[in-house]
Scaffold this motif. Structure first.
Motif, PDB file in Angstrom:
ATOM      1  N   ALA A  49       0.676  -1.215  -0.118  1.00 27.38           N
ATOM      2  CA  ALA A  49      -0.206   0.244  -0.191  1.00 27.38           C
ATOM      3  C   ALA A  49       0.848   1.374   0.304  1.00 27.38           C
ATOM      4  O   ALA A  49       0.550   2.042  -0.756  1.00 27.38           O
ATOM      5  CB  ALA A  49      -1.153  -0.086   1.026  1.00 27.38           C
ATOM      6  N   PHE A  98       1.009   3.746  -2.914  1.00 21.58           N
ATOM      7  CA  PHE A  98       0.627   5.471  -2.885  1.00 21.58           C
ATOM      8  C   PHE A  98       1.346   6.604  -3.155  1.00 21.58           C
ATOM      9  O   PHE A  98       1.827   7.407  -3.913  1.00 21.58           O
ATOM     10  CB  PHE A  98       0.404   5.475  -1.496  1.00 21.58           C
ATOM     11  N   HIS A 150      -3.125  10.836   5.377  1.00 21.09           N
ATOM     12  CA  HIS A 150      -4.420  10.391   3.856  1.00 21.09           C
ATOM     13  C   HIS A 150      -5.441   9.452   4.629  1.00 21.09           C
ATOM     14  O   HIS A 150      -4.861   8.841   5.645  1.00 21.09           O
ATOM     15  CB  HIS A 150      -3.427   9.682   3.150  1.00 21.09           C
ATOM     16  N   PRO A 151      -6.268   9.309   4.429  1.00 18.15           N
ATOM     17  CA  PRO A 151      -7.565   8.916   5.376  1.00 18.15           C
ATOM     18  C   PRO A 151      -7.170   6.758   5.557  1.00 18.15           C
ATOM     19  O   PRO A 151      -7.968   6.120   5.863  1.00 18.15           O
ATOM     20  CB  PRO A 151      -8.699   8.666   4.658  1.00 18.15           C
ATOM     21  N   TYR A 152      -6.857   6.446   4.535  1.00  9.94           N
ATOM     22  CA  TYR A 152      -6.491   4.880   4.013  1.00  9.94           C
ATOM     23  C   TYR A 152      -5.812   4.864   4.969  1.00  9.94           C
ATOM     24  O   TYR A 152      -5.707   2.958   5.537  1.00  9.94           O
ATOM     25  CB  TYR A 152      -5.752   4.434   2.454  1.00  9.94           C
ATOM     26  N   PHE A 153      -4.610   5.120   5.304  1.00  8.00           N
ATOM     27  CA  PHE A 153      -3.828   4.388   6.214  1.00  8.00           C
ATOM     28  C   PHE A 153      -4.144   4.855   7.521  1.00  8.00           C
ATOM     29  O   PHE A 153      -2.966   4.602   8.609  1.00  8.00           O
ATOM     30  CB  PHE A 153      -2.598   5.464   5.885  1.00  8.00           C
ATOM     31  N   LYS A 175      -5.722   3.754   9.175  1.00 10.70           N
ATOM     32  CA  LYS A 175      -5.589   2.097  10.263  1.00 10.70           C
ATOM     33  C   LYS A 175      -4.216   2.067  11.168  1.00 10.70           C
ATOM     34  O   LYS A 175      -4.014   0.642  11.069  1.00 10.70           O
ATOM     35  CB  LYS A 175      -6.477   1.014   9.265  1.00 10.70           C
ATOM     36  N   TYR A 176      -3.616   2.134  10.371  1.00 11.92           N
ATOM     37  CA  TYR A 176      -1.831   1.554  10.484  1.00 11.92           C
ATOM     38  C   TYR A 176      -1.097   3.180  11.509  1.00 11.92           C
ATOM     39  O   TYR A 176      -0.788   4.375  11.390  1.00 11.92           O
ATOM     40  CB  TYR A 176      -0.969   2.034   9.139  1.00 11.92           C
TER      41      TYR A 176
END
Length: 94
Positions: free
Chosen positions: A33, A37, A52-55, A57-58
């Motif tokens: 991922a 990116f 970034h919203p995708y990350f 969760k990390y």
């Protein structure tokens, strides 16, 4: 719902095939991922990744480990920003 789940699996298979074609299949999910990116954006920093919203969760440490692993494997490199010397921009090496 079943049709949507079937489509989701088809997309996962297609993604898996693409990652194998470009020899990314040995990387962890977060490394893949992060690499995707970085290759699809400019002036990427660890801060921009974490924002970034995708990350979301990390954790920051997980993202930093992924960046370090990608650097050590030669997939990405970091360069000091010409505008702000405190920033390190991440770019792909491939």
């Amino acid at each position: 719902m079943k049709k949507a789940l079937s489509k989701l699996f088809q997309l996962r298979q297609a993604l898996d095939a693409c990652e194998k074609d470009i020899e990314l299949d040995h990387l962890s999910e977060v490394e893949r991922a992060v690499f995707a990116f970085i290759t699809s954006n400019v002036n990427v920093t660890i801060t921009s990744l974490t924002k970034h919203p995708y990350f979301a969760k990390y954790s920051l440490s997980t993202i930093k480990r992924a960046v370090l692993a990608l650097q050590n494997d030669g997939f990405i490199k970091s360069q000091r920003s010409e505008i702000d010397g405190r920033e390190m921009h991440l770019t792909h090496s491939i």
